[in-house]
Design a protein around this motif. Structure first.
Motif, PDB file in Angstrom:
ATOM      1  N   ASP A 371       0.818  -1.209   0.000  1.00 58.70           N
ATOM      2  CA  ASP A 371       0.000   0.000   0.000  1.00 58.70           C
ATOM      3  C   ASP A 371       0.854   1.263   0.000  1.00 58.70           C
ATOM      4  N   ASP A 372       1.993   1.232   0.623  1.00 59.02           N
ATOM      5  CA  ASP A 372       2.829   2.429   0.752  1.00 59.02           C
ATOM      6  C   ASP A 372       3.924   2.495  -0.306  1.00 59.02           C
ATOM      7  N   TYR A 373       3.881   1.624  -1.309  1.00 57.17           N
ATOM      8  CA  TYR A 373       4.925   1.583  -2.329  1.00 57.17           C
ATOM      9  C   TYR A 373       4.312   1.684  -3.718  1.00 57.17           C
ATOM     10  N   LYS A 374       5.088   2.216  -4.625  1.00 60.09           N
ATOM     11  CA  LYS A 374       4.679   2.365  -6.014  1.00 60.09           C
ATOM     12  C   LYS A 374       5.636   1.561  -6.890  1.00 60.09           C
ATOM     13  N   PHE A 375       5.073   0.752  -7.798  1.00 54.74           N
ATOM     14  CA  PHE A 375       5.906  -0.030  -8.711  1.00 54.74           C
ATOM     15  C   PHE A 375       6.238   0.810  -9.939  1.00 54.74           C
ATOM     16  N   VAL A 376       7.528   0.931 -10.240  1.00 51.63           N
ATOM     17  CA  VAL A 376       7.987   1.719 -11.385  1.00 51.63           C
ATOM     18  C   VAL A 376       8.975   0.890 -12.188  1.00 51.63           C
ATOM     19  N   THR A 377       8.989   1.106 -13.492  1.00 50.98           N
ATOM     20  CA  THR A 377       9.954   0.452 -14.369  1.00 50.98           C
ATOM     21  C   THR A 377      11.185   1.339 -14.532  1.00 50.98           C
ATOM     22  N   ARG A 378      12.180   0.807 -15.231  1.00 53.27           N
ATOM     23  CA  ARG A 378      13.406   1.582 -15.464  1.00 53.27           C
ATOM     24  C   ARG A 378      13.118   2.824 -16.322  1.00 53.27           C
ATOM     25  N   LYS A 379      12.172   2.669 -17.262  1.00 55.63           N
ATOM     26  CA  LYS A 379      11.821   3.807 -18.106  1.00 55.63           C
ATOM     27  C   LYS A 379      11.141   4.904 -17.291  1.00 55.63           C
ATOM     28  N   ASP A 380      10.279   4.510 -16.342  1.00 58.37           N
ATOM     29  CA  ASP A 380       9.635   5.503 -15.469  1.00 58.37           C
ATOM     30  C   ASP A 380      10.651   6.262 -14.629  1.00 58.37           C
ATOM     31  N   LEU A 381      11.668   5.533 -14.134  1.00 58.89           N
ATOM     32  CA  LEU A 381      12.714   6.200 -13.343  1.00 58.89           C
ATOM     33  C   LEU A 381      13.487   7.206 -14.183  1.00 58.89           C
ATOM     34  N   GLU A 382      13.750   6.866 -15.456  1.00 57.61           N
ATOM     35  CA  GLU A 382      14.455   7.807 -16.336  1.00 57.61           C
ATOM     36  C   GLU A 382      13.601   9.037 -16.607  1.00 57.61           C
ATOM     37  N   PHE A 402      10.996  -1.811 -10.066  1.00 52.43           N
ATOM     38  CA  PHE A 402      11.398  -1.520  -8.692  1.00 52.43           C
ATOM     39  C   PHE A 402      10.182  -1.030  -7.901  1.00 52.43           C
ATOM     40  N   PHE A 403      10.245  -1.243  -6.565  1.00 47.40           N
ATOM     41  CA  PHE A 403       9.288  -0.651  -5.639  1.00 47.40           C
ATOM     42  C   PHE A 403       9.952   0.557  -4.973  1.00 47.40           C
ATOM     43  N   MET A 404       9.224   1.658  -4.922  1.00 50.80           N
ATOM     44  CA  MET A 404       9.737   2.854  -4.257  1.00 50.80           C
ATOM     45  C   MET A 404       8.631   3.435  -3.377  1.00 50.80           C
ATOM     46  N   ASP A 405       9.036   4.232  -2.404  1.00 54.24           N
ATOM     47  CA  ASP A 405       8.094   4.841  -1.474  1.00 54.24           C
ATOM     48  C   ASP A 405       7.148   5.762  -2.243  1.00 54.24           C
ATOM     49  N   ILE A 406       5.855   5.672  -1.937  1.00 56.01           N
ATOM     50  CA  ILE A 406       4.852   6.450  -2.657  1.00 56.01           C
ATOM     51  C   ILE A 406       5.031   7.947  -2.431  1.00 56.01           C
ATOM     52  N   ARG A 407       5.547   8.344  -1.261  1.00 57.70           N
ATOM     53  CA  ARG A 407       5.767   9.770  -0.993  1.00 57.70           C
ATOM     54  C   ARG A 407       6.895  10.323  -1.859  1.00 57.70           C
ATOM     55  N   LEU A 408       7.966   9.530  -1.988  1.00 50.63           N
ATOM     56  CA  LEU A 408       9.069   9.940  -2.858  1.00 50.63           C
ATOM     57  C   LEU A 408       8.614  10.010  -4.312  1.00 50.63           C
ATOM     58  N   TYR A 409       7.760   9.087  -4.701  1.00 50.74           N
ATOM     59  CA  TYR A 409       7.257   9.085  -6.078  1.00 50.74           C
ATOM     60  C   TYR A 409       6.445  10.349  -6.366  1.00 50.74           C
ATOM     61  N   HIS A 410       5.562  10.741  -5.437  1.00 52.24           N
ATOM     62  CA  HIS A 410       4.747  11.937  -5.644  1.00 52.24           C
ATOM     63  C   HIS A 410       5.602  13.198  -5.701  1.00 52.24           C
ATOM     64  N   ASN A 417       7.038  17.010 -13.429  1.00 50.74           N
ATOM     65  CA  ASN A 417       5.898  17.475 -14.210  1.00 50.74           C
ATOM     66  C   ASN A 417       5.102  18.484 -13.383  1.00 50.74           C
ATOM     67  N   PRO A 418       5.486  19.751 -13.416  1.00 51.20           N
ATOM     68  CA  PRO A 418       4.777  20.745 -12.590  1.00 51.20           C
ATOM     69  C   PRO A 418       3.366  21.044 -13.092  1.00 51.20           C
ATOM     70  N   PHE A 419       3.043  20.664 -14.344  1.00 48.63           N
ATOM     71  CA  PHE A 419       1.708  20.932 -14.894  1.00 48.63           C
ATOM     72  C   PHE A 419       0.789  19.727 -14.721  1.00 48.63           C
ATOM     73  N   ALA A 420       1.067  18.902 -13.750  1.00 50.42           N
ATOM     74  CA  ALA A 420       0.236  17.714 -13.521  1.00 50.42           C
ATOM     75  C   ALA A 420      -1.170  18.104 -13.094  1.00 50.42           C
ATOM     76  N   TYR A 421      -1.310  19.239 -12.366  1.00 47.10           N
ATOM     77  CA  TYR A 421      -2.631  19.667 -11.921  1.00 47.10           C
ATOM     78  C   TYR A 421      -3.513  20.045 -13.111  1.00 47.10           C
ATOM     79  N   GLU A 422      -2.913  20.701 -14.128  1.00 47.46           N
ATOM     80  CA  GLU A 422      -3.680  21.063 -15.316  1.00 47.46           C
ATOM     81  C   GLU A 422      -4.178  19.807 -16.039  1.00 47.46           C
TER      82      GLU A 422
END
Length: 688
Positions: A371-382, A402-410, A417-422
């Motif tokens: 629940d507290d982790y986000k699964f990301v691929t190598r391309k997502d990390l790049e 890889f699994f990474m902390d969801i807070r770090l991911y956000h 991507n600062p325009f994520a809200y738009e």
């Protein structure tokens, strides 16, 4: 409590989640449980089931009531009473414990082998006696018939301490420089020790003689394994009277039958780490082997993997609770892990509520494990700019990502991507527009091939759905969504020809219904064109009002069939007249045929004769051939018929034969003239 699944085997981690301090009041604990989801989900099976820093060994008493664990720092032993689900006592020791053994059914007799060569005995009340062995010990085993303790360590000798007499006996000399592990067979009490040279020596305690030697280092090296050093024995375990499992320092597990020197199965952990523990699970015929990184369960007959577990911290020891599906581990962390696998067996008696709990969880499965982790691929990390974190503790490798902390991911996503809200705002607006569009009449897009047939199927499906709703039956699958009929609406070779004779006779009423469908198709095409020009959907007319009209009377059907037949006859007459006109207009031109070489053209009568001859029966043809002399039929002595044929010669063959005959005659004439000249010349010489 976390739930994971590998090879369709569910593993429940009972020690996952946060623990609450003891000094908190009940009111604060309840408040924390309401706020924190992790605290609410946790299951504290045994209270304070942990060590201050690290746990090294864990064992269960023979009666199953007590669980004992040793760890640091300071060196100590903790005993847990399963009936009370809490700690019974804790004793501190002078030095770290290498290994220990429970001699009694409960906790009343315990032996500790310590790192400073001391052997310490504890009774029910506490410390009882302490003695010392000559060399540093690494493992020991207890021989119940003779009350002997066998110690192995940094020496070639196996030391024996008799607990009945209270003195050391003559040691057993081995061929090894050092001995790492040892075990005693529970059936016939054969003593085995694993050496640093990768060999296993077996001794008979009755005669104190060596009865066998196994070279496990040579057998552990296969074609697929890469070994940098000599494999030494790091784990040893007997199963029954004949089976023995051996673990090496390079990560291989070898299963032996004591009657053979060759292993039955060689299983590689693929990590190159020493095997620390081997356990046998008899209900499913499994072997549970563990190194510091992974616990693997595999079938002892085939070697096929059953399941595996990778804890967060390094493993020091594994203990399987007898006759159950519970597994406990001692780790390089304060908390000792408890796992429950319903496939291996039921829960122990003292925690039988786990069966009901797991059944409820299986009925209502959760969507995610982490629940507290986000699964990301190598391309997502790049894309996020976090590729430099690969290999660090912030990323945990899993499958193809890889699994990474969801807070770090956000945080990283907000920076990247600062325009994520738009984008989020646009997505919400689009969803609301689609909700309003759903209230309008939705006209489905038709395929490119067989559009009228697809429209007919859609109408029939609508009628069937209404009928099934009234009857409360299950809906049948759609032909348009079925993969078996997918090509029918994609490949133009499957286009239905409505002008063919077969189609018009089989579907006499198609003309009236097709007109309605053509109107619908025109409407759909117009709306598709508008959609391409404008991004909004036009409101269409409901199809139920048009499709409700139907003409299925028998009289109308017969009349339509007659009309279709009349139309077909008229079309045939028109086609015949057109062909007749074309035949009159066409001029016949003479055709020329070339004759093959070596054949002479006689007349067209020969071909007519051949055709007549081919029409006759075989008997008539044979009689004709006999008259011509090309066939001779005679009776044999056995009673059967014998036929001889003379093949007809072609003109080319006749010319060749005539040329060969003429050539032979010329050669004969030349020979005669040459012999005549020789005879004349001989007569002249004689005369002279």
């Amino acid at each position: 409590m976390q739930v994971s699944s590998l090879n369709e085997v569910k593993i429940y981690s009972l020690s996952a989640g946060r623990s609450l301090p003891e000094w908190l009041s009940d009111r604060k604990k309840r408040a924390l449980q309401k706020k924190d989801v992790d605290i609410r989900r946790r299951i504290e099976l045994i209270q304070d089931f942990e060590m201050p820093t690290v746990s090294t060994k864990i064992k269960v008493s023979r009666d199953g009531q007590y669980i004992m664990a040793v760890g640091t720092y300071k060196p100590r032993i903790r005993c847990y009473d399963t009936y009370q689900l809490s700690q019974k006592f804790e004793r501190c020791l002078d030095s770290e414990v290498v290994t220990f053994e429970i001699l009694s059914d409960d906790y009343s007799k315990i032996v500790f082998l310590q790192c400073d060569r001391y052997v310490e005995f504890h009774s029910q009340h506490g410390h009882y006696y302490r003695t010392r062995i000559p060399k540093f010990g690494r493992d020991f085993s207890y021989h119940y018939p003779s009350c002997d303790l066998y110690f192995v360590g940094a020496s070639s000798e196996v030391y024996r301490l008799n607990l009945e007499q209270g003195r050391f006996l003559n040691s057993l000399p081995t061929d090894a420089s050092e001995n790492n592990v040892c075990d005693i067979n529970p059936v016939h009490y054969l003593f085995a020790t694993g050496t640093a040279e990768g060999k296993v020596e077996c001794w008979d305690p009755r005669t104190r003689n060596r009865v066998g030697l196994l070279d496990c280092a040579l057998s552990s090296v296969t074609a697929d394994t890469e070994v940098d050093c000599l494999p030494s024995i790091s784990a040893l375990k007997f199963d029954g009277a004949l089976n023995m499992a051996v673990g090496t320092s390079t990560g291989q597990v070898l299963l032996y039958d004591l009657r053979s020197s060759n292993p039955l199965i060689v299983k590689d952990h693929q990590y190159g780490l020493p095997i620390k523990s081997i356990q046998f699970q008899h209900q499913l015929d499994l072997i549970i082997s563990a190194d510091s990184r992974i616990i693997k369960m595999w079938n002892k007959d085939t070697g096929k993997i059953f399941t595996s577990m990778e804890p967060e911290y390094d493993i020091n020891d594994v203990c399987l609770y007898p006759n159950s599906g519970m597994l406990m581990t001692a780790n390089e962390a304060p908390r000792m892990n408890i796992y429950y696998m319903p496939v291996l067996g039921p829960a122990p008696k003292w925690c039988s509520f786990l069966d009901n709990l797991t059944e409820e969880l299986e009925e209502n499965p959760e969507s995610t494990v982490y629940d507290d982790y986000k699964f990301v691929t190598r391309k997502d990390l790049e894309n996020l700019g976090l590729a430099h974190l690969i290999g660090s503790s912030l990323l945990r490798a899993y499958m193809h990502g890889f699994f990474m902390d969801i807070r770090l991911y956000h945080k990283a996503k907000m920076m990247a991507n600062p325009f994520a809200y738009e984008e989020y705002r646009r997505e919400k607006i689009r969803q609301k527009i689609e909700e309003t569009r759903a209230q309008r009449v939705q006209l489905k897009k038709l395929p490119k091939v067989n559009k009228e047939l697809a429209l007919k199927l859609i109408e029939e499906e609508g009628e069937e759905q209404q009928a099934t709703r009234k009857r409360k039956q299950k809906n049948l699958p759609s032909l348009l969504k079925d993969d078996r009929f997918k090509v029918m609406f994609e490949n133009p070779d499957f286009q239905v020809d409505e002008q063919s004779e077969e189609f018009r006779l089989l579907n006499p009423l198609v003309s009236k219904i097709s007109e309605k469908r053509k109107k619908k198709l025109k409407l759909l095409q117009e709306q598709e064109a508008r959609e391409q020009e404008e991004e909004e959907e036009p409101e269409g007319k409901p199809s139920d009002a048009e499709s409700s009209e139907s003409s299925d009377d028998e009289k109308g059907w017969v009349e339509e069939v007659r009309k279709q037949r009349k139309l077909l006859r008229q079309e045939e007459k028109v086609k015949r007249q057109e062909r007749f006109k074309e035949d009159q207009q066409t001029l016949l031109k003479p055709q020329f045929f070339e004759i093959k070489e070596g054949e002479e053209f006689r007349s067209f009568k020969d071909s007519a004769k051949k055709q007549k001859l081919m029409k006759k029966t075989l008997g008539d043809r044979l009689k004709l051939e006999e008259k011509l002399g090309t066939l001779n039929v005679s009776d044999t002595t056995v009673g059967s018929k014998q036929a001889t044929f003379k093949l007809k010669k072609s003109e080319h063959q006749k010319k060749q034969q005539e040329a060969e005959k003429q050539h032979r005659q010329e050669r004969k004439a030349l020979r005669r003239s040459a012999s005549h000249l020789k005879s004349k010349h001989g007569r002249g010489q004689r005369f002279h």
